[in-house]
Design a protein around this motif. Structure first.
Motif, PDB file in Angstrom:
ATOM      1  N   THR A   1       0.962  -1.291  -0.084  1.00 29.94           N
ATOM      2  CA  THR A   1       0.011  -0.026   0.119  1.00 29.94           C
ATOM      3  C   THR A   1       0.673   1.274   0.052  1.00 29.94           C
ATOM      4  OG1 THR A   1      -0.126  -0.098   2.611  1.00 29.94           O
ATOM      5  CG2 THR A   1      -1.891  -1.097   1.115  1.00 29.94           C
ATOM      6  N   SER A   2       2.065   1.202   0.235  1.00 26.47           N
ATOM      7  CA  SER A   2       3.002   2.378   0.112  1.00 26.47           C
ATOM      8  C   SER A   2       3.407   2.438  -1.346  1.00 26.47           C
ATOM      9  CB  SER A   2       4.227   2.223   1.071  1.00 26.47           C
ATOM     10  OG  SER A   2       4.835   1.107   0.901  1.00 26.47           O
ATOM     11  N   ALA A   3       3.304   3.732  -1.927  1.00 25.67           N
ATOM     12  CA  ALA A   3       3.675   3.873  -3.329  1.00 25.67           C
ATOM     13  C   ALA A   3       5.168   4.465  -3.625  1.00 25.67           C
ATOM     14  CB  ALA A   3       2.476   4.892  -3.902  1.00 25.67           C
ATOM     15  N   PRO A   4       5.706   4.155  -4.382  1.00 23.99           N
ATOM     16  CA  PRO A   4       7.193   4.811  -4.387  1.00 23.99           C
ATOM     17  C   PRO A   4       6.874   6.358  -4.912  1.00 23.99           C
ATOM     18  CG  PRO A   4       6.850   2.793  -5.921  1.00 23.99           C
ATOM     19  CD  PRO A   4       5.421   3.053  -5.356  1.00 23.99           C
ATOM     20  N   LYS A   5       7.882   7.263  -4.549  1.00 21.91           N
ATOM     21  CA  LYS A   5       7.693   8.707  -4.608  1.00 21.91           C
ATOM     22  C   LYS A   5       7.385   9.047  -5.942  1.00 21.91           C
ATOM     23  CE  LYS A   5      10.154  11.425  -1.533  1.00 21.91           C
ATOM     24  NZ  LYS A   5      11.409  12.038  -1.425  1.00 21.91           N
ATOM     25  N   ASP A   6       7.734   8.315  -7.109  1.00 22.58           N
ATOM     26  CA  ASP A   6       7.483   8.879  -8.345  1.00 22.58           C
ATOM     27  C   ASP A   6       5.899   8.241  -8.963  1.00 22.58           C
ATOM     28  OD1 ASP A   6       8.499   6.179  -8.475  1.00 22.58           O
ATOM     29  OD2 ASP A   6       9.622   6.394 -10.355  1.00 22.58           O
ATOM     30  N   ALA A   7       5.268   7.421  -8.177  1.00 24.17           N
ATOM     31  CA  ALA A   7       4.098   6.672  -8.636  1.00 24.17           C
ATOM     32  C   ALA A   7       2.931   7.832  -8.523  1.00 24.17           C
ATOM     33  CB  ALA A   7       3.807   5.742  -7.527  1.00 24.17           C
TER      34      ALA A   7
ATOM     35  N   ALA B   1      -8.186  -3.853  -0.032  1.00 27.48           N
ATOM     36  CA  ALA B   1      -8.494  -3.440   1.384  1.00 27.48           C
ATOM     37  C   ALA B   1      -8.435  -1.997   1.568  1.00 27.48           C
ATOM     38  CB  ALA B   1      -7.490  -4.189   2.090  1.00 27.48           C
ATOM     39  N   SER B   2      -7.355  -1.271   0.930  1.00 31.45           N
ATOM     40  CA  SER B   2      -7.188   0.179   1.116  1.00 31.45           C
ATOM     41  C   SER B   2      -7.817   1.067   0.298  1.00 31.45           C
ATOM     42  CB  SER B   2      -5.670   0.591   1.374  1.00 31.45           C
ATOM     43  OG  SER B   2      -4.961   0.493   0.076  1.00 31.45           O
ATOM     44  N   LYS B   3      -8.104   0.294  -1.010  1.00 32.01           N
ATOM     45  CA  LYS B   3      -8.796   1.053  -2.058  1.00 32.01           C
ATOM     46  C   LYS B   3      -7.688   2.086  -2.795  1.00 32.01           C
ATOM     47  CE  LYS B   3     -12.928  -0.557  -0.693  1.00 32.01           C
ATOM     48  NZ  LYS B   3     -13.629  -1.453  -1.274  1.00 32.01           N
ATOM     49  N   LEU B   4      -6.455   1.520  -2.689  1.00 29.02           N
ATOM     50  CA  LEU B   4      -5.567   2.270  -3.391  1.00 29.02           C
ATOM     51  C   LEU B   4      -5.034   1.772  -4.543  1.00 29.02           C
ATOM     52  CD1 LEU B   4      -3.353   3.568  -0.221  1.00 29.02           C
ATOM     53  CD2 LEU B   4      -5.056   4.966  -1.758  1.00 29.02           C
ATOM     54  N   VAL B   5      -4.625   2.402  -5.633  1.00 29.07           N
ATOM     55  CA  VAL B   5      -4.039   2.121  -6.816  1.00 29.07           C
ATOM     56  C   VAL B   5      -2.899   2.992  -7.063  1.00 29.07           C
ATOM     57  CG1 VAL B   5      -4.319   1.601  -9.482  1.00 29.07           C
ATOM     58  CG2 VAL B   5      -6.316   1.286  -7.660  1.00 29.07           C
ATOM     59  N   SER B   6      -1.824   2.354  -7.339  1.00 27.87           N
ATOM     60  CA  SER B   6      -0.477   3.203  -7.698  1.00 27.87           C
ATOM     61  C   SER B   6       0.116   2.878  -8.954  1.00 27.87           C
ATOM     62  CB  SER B   6       0.525   3.003  -6.530  1.00 27.87           C
ATOM     63  OG  SER B   6      -0.036   3.485  -5.290  1.00 27.87           O
ATOM     64  N   VAL B   7       0.404   3.728  -9.735  1.00 25.43           N
ATOM     65  CA  VAL B   7       0.889   3.509 -11.178  1.00 25.43           C
ATOM     66  C   VAL B   7       2.491   4.230 -11.019  1.00 25.43           C
ATOM     67  CG1 VAL B   7       0.591   3.888 -13.637  1.00 25.43           C
ATOM     68  CG2 VAL B   7      -1.302   3.590 -12.035  1.00 25.43           C
ATOM     69  N   VAL B   8       3.243   3.237 -11.528  1.00 23.46           N
ATOM     70  CA  VAL B   8       4.575   3.724 -11.821  1.00 23.46           C
ATOM     71  C   VAL B   8       4.963   3.610 -13.378  1.00 23.46           C
ATOM     72  CG1 VAL B   8       7.308   3.362 -11.298  1.00 23.46           C
ATOM     73  CG2 VAL B   8       5.535   3.084  -9.389  1.00 23.46           C
ATOM     74  N   GLY B   9       5.397   4.678 -13.765  1.00 25.04           N
ATOM     75  CA  GLY B   9       5.998   4.623 -15.131  1.00 25.04           C
ATOM     76  C   GLY B   9       5.144   5.371 -16.317  1.00 25.04           C
ATOM     77  N   ALA B  10       4.088   6.012 -15.685  1.00 23.03           N
ATOM     78  CA  ALA B  10       2.982   6.754 -16.468  1.00 23.03           C
ATOM     79  C   ALA B  10       2.771   8.023 -15.757  1.00 23.03           C
ATOM     80  CB  ALA B  10       1.573   6.033 -16.646  1.00 23.03           C
ATOM     81  N   ALA B  11       2.736   9.149 -16.480  1.00 21.70           N
ATOM     82  CA  ALA B  11       2.600  10.527 -15.727  1.00 21.70           C
ATOM     83  C   ALA B  11       1.243  11.064 -16.041  1.00 21.70           C
ATOM     84  CB  ALA B  11       3.839  11.418 -16.375  1.00 21.70           C
ATOM     85  N   ASP B  12       0.527  10.638 -17.004  1.00 22.78           N
ATOM     86  CA  ASP B  12      -0.702  11.314 -17.452  1.00 22.78           C
ATOM     87  C   ASP B  12      -1.906  10.616 -16.649  1.00 22.78           C
ATOM     88  OD1 ASP B  12      -3.096  12.416 -18.529  1.00 22.78           O
ATOM     89  OD2 ASP B  12      -2.315  11.698 -20.626  1.00 22.78           O
ATOM     90  N   PHE B  13      -2.127  11.370 -15.414  1.00 23.81           N
ATOM     91  CA  PHE B  13      -3.301  11.143 -14.535  1.00 23.81           C
ATOM     92  C   PHE B  13      -4.623  10.959 -15.498  1.00 23.81           C
ATOM     93  CE2 PHE B  13      -6.178  12.240 -10.855  1.00 23.81           C
ATOM     94  CZ  PHE B  13      -6.305  10.678 -10.563  1.00 23.81           C
ATOM     95  N   SER B  14      -4.928  11.980 -16.055  1.00 24.34           N
ATOM     96  CA  SER B  14      -6.383  11.844 -16.834  1.00 24.34           C
ATOM     97  C   SER B  14      -6.370  10.692 -17.670  1.00 24.34           C
ATOM     98  CB  SER B  14      -6.468  13.134 -17.710  1.00 24.34           C
ATOM     99  OG  SER B  14      -5.455  13.306 -18.655  1.00 24.34           O
TER     100      SER B  14
END
Length: 87
Positions: free
Chosen positions: A14-20, A55-68
């Motif tokens: 559940t902990s995301a890398p800084k660049d995520a 469980a936490s409802k969190l999604v983290s994406v590394v390697g993509a910068a376009d949130f929209s």
């Protein structure tokens, strides 16, 4: 959206890398949902790495910068991403 409760959680860290890019998906209820979201994003954004934790409802994406674009992919997969990123 998956409404099953029988799948075991495929909870990732559940902990995301800084660049995520991290955000919540409140209607991600199980491991199947998490897998669907992960497959959709990684399939449409090659080179990205996704962790999804129902469980936490969190999604983290590394390697993509376009949130929209990510939000559009998650919506297309049948889920409702939060309008704001999680810090």
């Amino acid at each position: 959206m998956c409404s099953c409760q029988q799948h075991s959680g495929t909870a990732n860290s559940t902990s995301a890398p800084k660049d995520a890019i991290s955000f919540r998906v409140e209607d991600m209820t199980c491991g199947h949902c998490a897998g669907t979201i992960k497959k959709a994003i990684e399939g449409q954004l090659p080179g990205s790495a996704v962790t999804a934790d129902p469980a936490s409802k969190l999604v983290s994406v590394v390697g993509a910068a376009d949130f929209s674009a990510i939000k559009s992919i998650v919506t297309g997969a049948g889920y409702t991403p939060s309008p704001d990123r999680v810090s």
